[in-house]
Enzyme design. Structure first.
Site, PDB file in Angstrom:
ATOM      1  N   HIS A  50      18.245  48.646  55.943  1.00 14.01           N
ATOM      2  CA  HIS A  50      17.089  48.170  55.372  1.00 14.01           C
ATOM      3  C   HIS A  50      16.096  48.246  56.193  1.00 14.01           C
ATOM      4  CE1 HIS A  50      17.404  44.542  57.039  1.00 14.01           C
ATOM      5  NE2 HIS A  50      16.204  44.136  56.048  1.00 14.01           N
TER       6      HIS A  50
HETATM    7  C1  UD1 Z   1      12.295  41.659  55.099  1.00 13.57           C
HETATM    8  C2  UD1 Z   1      12.515  40.439  56.251  1.00 13.57           C
HETATM    9  C3  UD1 Z   1      13.340  40.881  57.373  1.00 13.57           C
HETATM   10  C4  UD1 Z   1      14.352  40.691  56.671  1.00 13.57           C
HETATM   11  C5  UD1 Z   1      14.618  41.776  54.694  1.00 13.57           C
HETATM   12  C6  UD1 Z   1      15.884  40.942  54.263  1.00 13.57           C
HETATM   13  C7  UD1 Z   1      10.321  40.622  57.234  1.00 13.57           C
HETATM   14  C8  UD1 Z   1       8.780  41.105  58.296  1.00 13.57           C
HETATM   15  N1  UD1 Z   1      11.349  40.861  57.318  1.00 13.57           N
HETATM   16  O1  UD1 Z   1      12.153  42.284  54.597  1.00 13.57           O
HETATM   17  O2  UD1 Z   1      13.445  40.268  58.766  1.00 13.57           O
HETATM   18  O3  UD1 Z   1      15.764  41.336  57.641  1.00 13.57           O
HETATM   19  O4  UD1 Z   1      13.727  41.130  53.953  1.00 13.57           O
HETATM   20  O5  UD1 Z   1      15.861  41.543  53.008  1.00 13.57           O
HETATM   21  O6  UD1 Z   1       9.880  39.771  56.837  1.00 13.57           O
HETATM   22  N2  UD1 Z   1      11.421  43.867  47.771  1.00 13.57           N
HETATM   23  C9  UD1 Z   1      11.496  43.425  45.729  1.00 13.57           C
HETATM   24  N3  UD1 Z   1      11.579  42.969  45.703  1.00 13.57           N
HETATM   25  C10 UD1 Z   1      12.027  41.464  46.119  1.00 13.57           C
HETATM   26  C11 UD1 Z   1      11.201  40.923  47.887  1.00 13.57           C
HETATM   27  C12 UD1 Z   1      10.936  42.589  48.085  1.00 13.57           C
HETATM   28  O7  UD1 Z   1      11.053  44.792  45.096  1.00 13.57           O
HETATM   29  O8  UD1 Z   1      12.431  39.997  45.714  1.00 13.57           O
HETATM   30  C13 UD1 Z   1      10.258  45.151  47.818  1.00 13.57           C
HETATM   31  C14 UD1 Z   1       8.913  45.134  48.511  1.00 13.57           C
HETATM   32  O9  UD1 Z   1       7.967  45.335  47.362  1.00 13.57           O
HETATM   33  C15 UD1 Z   1       8.383  46.063  49.221  1.00 13.57           C
HETATM   34  C16 UD1 Z   1      10.203  45.895  49.898  1.00 13.57           C
HETATM   35  O10 UD1 Z   1      11.166  44.993  49.417  1.00 13.57           O
HETATM   36  O11 UD1 Z   1       8.407  47.314  49.438  1.00 13.57           O
HETATM   37  C17 UD1 Z   1      10.359  45.130  51.387  1.00 13.57           C
HETATM   38  O12 UD1 Z   1      10.140  43.958  51.517  1.00 13.57           O
HETATM   39  P1  UD1 Z   1       9.384  42.768  52.322  1.00 13.57           P
HETATM   40  O13 UD1 Z   1       9.503  41.678  51.735  1.00 13.57           O
HETATM   41  O14 UD1 Z   1       8.011  43.242  52.515  1.00 13.57           O
HETATM   42  O15 UD1 Z   1      10.061  43.159  53.781  1.00 13.57           O
HETATM   43  P2  UD1 Z   1      11.324  43.230  53.525  1.00 13.57           P
HETATM   44  O16 UD1 Z   1      11.537  44.961  54.273  1.00 13.57           O
HETATM   45  O17 UD1 Z   1      12.214  43.032  52.856  1.00 13.57           O
END
Ligand code: UD1
Length: 369
Positions: A212
């Site tokens: 991811h």
């Molecule tokens: C975050 C953490 C990372 C961790 C990861 C595990 C930071 C900088 N990064 O990254 O360290 O390894 O979580 O999952 O905090 N999204 C959804 N549903 C959700 C959550 C997120 O659809 O419940 C989507 C968001 O809209 C976004 C993408 O997933 O497009 C990334 O989510 P984001 O929280 O920004 O960071 P992660 O890549 O999940």
């Protein structure tokens, strides 16, 4: 008795398994007359049931007292939203200490907010460093640790990193790993996911894959090449790939991927770790999973150039492969030749870290009892 209120901050999936043992230990001490009280603050950085709610249910974490509901956004948008909402909470209802875990954006944002209001901060999993400033998590770790008061660490290497940044020894507490507390507490409860039979999975006869990180999944061509290499080099074994929402966005534009790769939803904790425990190997770009593989003695290949958890490589079952698909082939050759190393378990990764943390907090803040 004067009560001492700690905010426990959780925002994203890798936080939930780290806070569960701390909450459990606080509740146990509370029943024995301890002075520590907690308020569970969920920032809402992760909000899907599969990324958040399922973990609360399976790990027996109480409902959050507060949900800041910040949702998705860029790094700056998330940081800003968390700070604005958490500041409002603290101004209306201050706590005595802000406890953050790990390296997600929520941890950094709450640390800054709290410290600016004069509320001290404790950081669990402090001091680890990858040295890679292109990872948002590394920036989060550095900022958090630069203004933390109490550092709870998982390894001697983390202690050394903190000492090198001039943190005094009396603020560093080498307590072990709360994520491993959760794993050991739940190890007998792990259970096969519903698709186990559908994919005809057998113990030791499949691979688990998780990717991811932006460096691996945001560039579509490189991601496709990596998936094709994994499909080809895993000797036709099923590859189970629980897909993170970020990864799903890139995947939706790819067609005709190897048939032995099975794309599934993000898995709940007990199912995911059942898959890991019984896998032939794990291929991942996560940090926490490398620790779980080490404890369960499962071969782990990390598709990154650096790690903030070097003990998983020097002591455990993990190897850094890098992000270039060509590097994966020799590693898989070694695995299939039965030559992967056996690991051992790092010091204090023994299931008692939550208790150690709460004992230290009580010694510091309940002295007037
Ligand atoms: C975050 C953490 C990372 C961790 C990861 C595990 C930071 C900088 N990064 O990254 O360290 O390894 O979580 O999952 O905090 N999204 C959804 N549903 C959700 C959550 C997120 O659809 O419940 C989507 C968001 O809209 C976004 C993408 O997933 O497009 C990334 O989510 P984001 O929280 O920004 O960071 P992660 O890549 O999940």
């Amino acid at each position: 008795m004067t009560l001492y209120l700690i905010d426990i901050i959780a925002g994203a999936r890798p936080n939930f398994m780290k806070i569960a043992p701390i909450i459990k230990a606080i509740k146990e001490r509370q029943n024995e007359g301890g002075c520590i009280r907690y308020r569970l603050v969920h920032t809402g950085q992760h909000y899907d049931a599969r990324m958040s709610g399922d973990f609360f249910t399976q790990l027996g974490i109480p409902e959050p007292d507060i949900n800041l509901e910040v949702g998705s956004g860029t790094q700056a948008e998330q940081t800003a939203a968390i700070m604005i909402h958490y500041e409002k909470l603290l101004l209306e209802n201050p706590s005595n200490l802000c406890l953050v875990v790990g390296d997600v954006t929520s941890s950094m944002a709450c640390t800054i907010t709290s410290q600016k209001l004069g509320i001290p901060v404790a950081h669990v999993e402090a001091g680890i460093r990858s040295g890679d400033w292109s990872m948002p998590e590394e920036i989060n770790r550095m900022v958090t640790d630069s203004i933390t008061n109490y550092f709870f660490t998982t390894s001697e290497m983390a202690n050394d990193n903190l000492r090198k940044s001039a943190v005094a020894d009396d603020r560093i507490f080498f307590v072990g790993n709360t994520m491993i507390d959760t794993l050991l507490f739940n190890i007998e409860k792990l259970c096969a996911p519903a698709f186990w039979n559908d994919f005809k999975l057998e113990t030791g006869q499949y691979i688990v894959l998780t990717l991811h990180r932006p460096a691996n999944v945001d560039a579509i061509d490189a991601f496709e090449k990596m998936l094709r290499t994994i499909g080809e080099q895993t000797r036709k074994l099923p590859v189970i790939f629980p897909v993170h929402p970020r990864t799903a966005k890139t995947l939706s534009n790819l067609k005709g991927l190897p048939e032995n790769i099975h794309f599934v939803d993000p898995q709940p904790y007990l199912e995911f770790n059942y898959l890991v425990k019984n896998a032939k190997a794990v291929i991942t770009d996560s940090g926490g999973i490398t620790e779980e593989c080490t404890v369960m003695n499962v071969p782990c290949m990390t598709l990154r150039d650096s790690t903030e958890r070097p003990e998983t490589v020097t002591i455990g079952t993990n190897e850094l492969i890098g992000t270039v698909p060509e590097k994966l082939k020799p590693a898989l050759d070694k695995l299939f030749a039965g030559k992967w190393k056996n690991g051992s378990i790092p010091e204090k990764w023994d299931g008692k870290t939550g208790d150690r943390i709460v004992s230290i907090l009580e010694r510091k803040f309940c002295s007037n009892q």
